[in-house]
Write an enzyme that holds these catalytic residues in place. Structure first.
Site, PDB file in Angstrom:
ATOM      1  N   ASP A  69       0.846  -1.182   0.000  1.00  0.00           N
ATOM      2  CA  ASP A  69       0.000   0.000   0.000  1.00  0.00           C
ATOM      3  C   ASP A  69       0.893   1.246   0.000  1.00  0.00           C
ATOM      4  OD1 ASP A  69      -2.189   1.599   0.196  1.00  0.00           O
ATOM      5  OD2 ASP A  69      -2.821   0.924   2.174  1.00  0.00           O
ATOM      6  N   ASP A  92       2.236   3.576  -3.591  1.00  0.00           N
ATOM      7  CA  ASP A  92       1.904   5.003  -3.673  1.00  0.00           C
ATOM      8  C   ASP A  92       3.177   5.825  -3.825  1.00  0.00           C
ATOM      9  OD1 ASP A  92      -0.773   4.606  -3.478  1.00  0.00           O
ATOM     10  OD2 ASP A  92      -1.082   5.935  -1.777  1.00  0.00           O
TER      11      ASP A  92
END
Ligand code: NAD
Length: 367
Positions: free
Chosen positions: A248, A252
């Site tokens: 995650d 990003d």
């Protein structure tokens, strides 16, 4: 032989606007490359709620399970903010991911030379960057039990559990190795084996699966060191595989190395179907952008690049994916920009359909 099937779910906000450009590209491949797809279209998110009172109709879910690939625009918007949690537009997307059991999330970080100035890093660090982060999507600390906020003595304690089974690690590792075989044959696995037992198991299982792929050069890195290396010299990587939580964060971070949200595609893959193709959902990383919806300002490239990923990973049409990516690169190199790609010096941006048409013209030139 039947044509490969695609279910298109434009969704809300700018979703239908960017998907209209993808439809033009799909039609181009049918007309000019003899690659006909059996395309059907349906509702998801707020659009499905407006029509059926649910963000994903059961018939749409069933169709998604049957097709070779699903292509989704975006869901959500202020109009639906007050809805009950159970029927919020995002629940439609989550249901698709869950019921298709899409455990492997592919997030490329690719920097087109023409946009290298957009990065917060130095141009030479990002120009020509092309890496892929594979994030485990359906297990790990976001799902592990026990979880919750409990009372212990006279205070509360918040608990989440990082839990991975061997088979969960092995299947995402296999999907990353398969990907590495289609790319630069280099895979880096990231965990925290120095402080987490789940990380020790992760490293062991990835190493075991690696024996099935002797051609792929496998390395391991602690995830915190990985974050440092991603910002120091990202071009050292080709494919990175990691768990749900670290993925995650790292995906990003890596994505933003390359600039605008309007440029970022993604894929979520599941187990192989009877025809050998993985269950697959392709979508841009961005949301429904209500602030610009309906104004023809949206950048369609993230959604078009998501279709390029479908060509490569669902349909084994890697050369056609390169043709499409090269056409996009050409258009950007020629200086065409949607509003989100305008620098502080300004200029006159092209519209969503203007960008789509320019990519079609570059595709024509590629013949
Ligand atoms: P967003 O990604 O929709 O927008 C963030 C900013 O980026 C906005 O200023 C927007 O104009 C811009 N932007 C996004 N995509 C662009 C594009 N293709 N071209 C040009 N500019 C673009 O995120 P948000 O504003 O936080 O969320 C808006 C809605 O989208 C919310 O309802 C949210 O829940 C939903 N959402 C959906 C998804 C999804 O469908 N996968 C993902 C994120 C957010």
């Amino acid at each position: 032989m039947t044509n490969p099937s695609l279910l298109i779910l434009p969704g809300d906000g700018i979703g239908p606007e960017v998907m209209a450009e993808v439809r033009k590209i799909i039609d181009w491949f049918g007309a000019k490359r003899g690659l006909a797809f059996d395309v059907s279209e349906d509702l998801v998110g707020g659009a499905a709620y407006d029509a059926h009172g649910t963000p994903l109709h059961d018939d749409t879910m069933a169709r998604a399970q049957e097709v070779d690939a699903v292509l989704l625009g975006a869901v959500g918007g202020p109009k639906y903010d007050a809805l009950d949690f159970s029927v919020k537009p995002e629940r439609g997307l989550l249901r698709l991911r869950k019921e298709m059991d899409l455990f492997s999330n592919l997030r490329p970080a690719q920097c087109f030379d023409a946009l290298a100035d957009f990065s917060s890093l130095k141009k030479e660090v990002v120009a020509g960057l092309d890496i892929m982060i594979v994030r485990e999507l359906t297990s790990g600390v976001y799902f592990g039990e026990p979880r919750g906020i409990f009372r212990e003595g006279n205070e509360r304690v918040g608990i989440n559990t990082q839990r991975y089974t061997e088979s969960e690690i092995a299947r995402v590792a296999r999907s990353a190795f398969d990907l590495a075989m289609k790319r630069g044959k280099k895979l880096c696995s990231m965990e925290k084996a120095n402080v987490m037992e789940s990380g020790i198991l992760w490293r062991e299982v990835v190493t075991e699966v690696g024996r099935e792929y002797p051609e792929v050069e496998l390395s391991h890195m602690y995830a915190d060191a990985g974050a440092m290396q991603l910002t120091r010299w990202p071009k050292q990587f080709d494919v990175i595989v990691t768990d749900n939580l670290f993925g995650d964060l790292l995906s990003d971070l890596a994505a933003m190395l390359t600039g605008s949200l309007g440029m970022l595609p993604s894929a979520s893959l599941g187990a192989p179907m009877a025809n050998g193709r993985p269950k697959a959902l392709y979508e841009p990383v961005h949301g429904s952008a209500p602030d610009i919806a309906g104004h023809g300002k949206a950048n369609p490239i993230a959604c078009i690049l998501s279709f390029a990923m479908a060509l490569r990973y669902s349909f084994d049409l890697g050369e056609e994916a390169v043709r499409l990516e090269t056409a996009i690169e050409r258009v950007l190199a020629d200086g065409l920009r949607t509003a989100d790609l305008m620098g502080p010096e300004g200029g006159s941006p092209v519209s969503t359909s203007g960008m789509g048409d320019a990519i079609l013209a570059a595709l024509d030139d590629s013949l």
